[in-house]
Write a protein that holds these residues in place. Structure first.
Motif, short mmCIF file in Angstrom:
data_model
loop_
_atom_site.label_atom_id
_atom_site.label_comp_id
_atom_site.label_asym_id
_atom_site.label_seq_id
_atom_site.Cartn_x
_atom_site.Cartn_y
_atom_site.Cartn_z
N ARG A 164 0.84 -1.19 0.00
CA ARG A 164 0.00 0.00 0.00
C ARG A 164 0.88 1.24 0.00
NH1 ARG A 164 -3.21 -1.07 5.22
NH2 ARG A 164 -1.27 -2.09 5.65
N PRO A 165 0.46 2.30 -0.68
CA PRO A 165 1.24 3.53 -0.65
C PRO A 165 1.19 4.14 0.75
CG PRO A 165 -0.80 3.88 -1.84
CD PRO A 165 -0.71 2.41 -1.55
N PRO A 166 2.26 4.80 1.19
CA PRO A 166 2.26 5.39 2.53
C PRO A 166 1.26 6.54 2.62
CG PRO A 166 4.25 6.00 1.34
CD PRO A 166 3.51 5.01 0.48
N THR A 167 0.62 6.64 3.76
CA THR A 167 -0.33 7.72 3.98
C THR A 167 0.40 8.95 4.50
OG1 THR A 167 -0.74 7.02 6.24
CG2 THR A 167 -2.14 6.06 4.54
N ALA A 168 -0.26 10.09 4.44
CA ALA A 168 0.35 11.33 4.91
C ALA A 168 0.61 11.27 6.42
CB ALA A 168 -0.55 12.52 4.58
N GLY A 169 -0.28 10.63 7.16
CA GLY A 169 -0.08 10.50 8.60
C GLY A 169 1.13 9.66 8.96
N ARG A 170 1.34 8.59 8.19
CA ARG A 170 2.49 7.71 8.43
C ARG A 170 3.79 8.43 8.10
NH1 ARG A 170 2.76 2.65 9.66
NH2 ARG A 170 4.51 1.36 9.07
#
Length: 136
Positions: A13-19
């Motif tokens: 999965r692509p990294p989220t902004a929060g991560r």
């Protein structure tokens, strides 16, 4: 995808902004712990050295627990290394932070060893579901 699909076969999965924001925060935390350790370790030797290394170990292990992945510990370790390496350089005026003593070398090499050990032994991501071994 079924529950029996191996972890490596699942799409990433692509990294989220929060991560990404959390990893940047842990990077800054590692830099702060490294700078504080560089100031504490020569002042109260050997207690300051042990305190600095324990703080680094706590930050690395805490980041891996919060992120539920080793990437949190790697971010802290990278920030720690960057701060310590930048602080080892002498200035044009001749000022320096690290003296050429055993405490400084123990802090540098011990800090690297603590980061590697804590990031390696920290529990990584485990799949949800039954508490049985995979493949059974």
């Amino acid at each position: 995808m079924s529950d029996r699909t191996p972890i490596l076969a699942q799409p990433m999965r692509p990294p989220t902004a929060g991560r990404v924001g959390a990893l940047l925060g842990f990077f800054v935390l590692g830099a702060v712990v490294g700078a504080a350790g560089a100031l504490v370790q020569p002042g109260w030797f050997p207690g300051g050295l042990l305190l600095a290394l324990a703080a680094e170990a706590g930050a690395v292990l805490g980041a891996t627990r919060v992120m539920r992945a080793r990437s949190g510990g790697v971010a802290v370790a990278a920030g720690w290394m960057l701060a310590v390496i930048l602080l080892t350089a002498s200035r044009p005026e001749g000022d320096f932070l690290f003296a050429a003593g055993s405490g400084s070398y123990l802090f540098l090499l011990g800090g690297i060893a603590v980061a590697v050990i804590c990031a390696t032994f920290a529990p990584g991501w485990q799949p949800d579901g039954d508490p049985v071994r995979l493949g059974k």
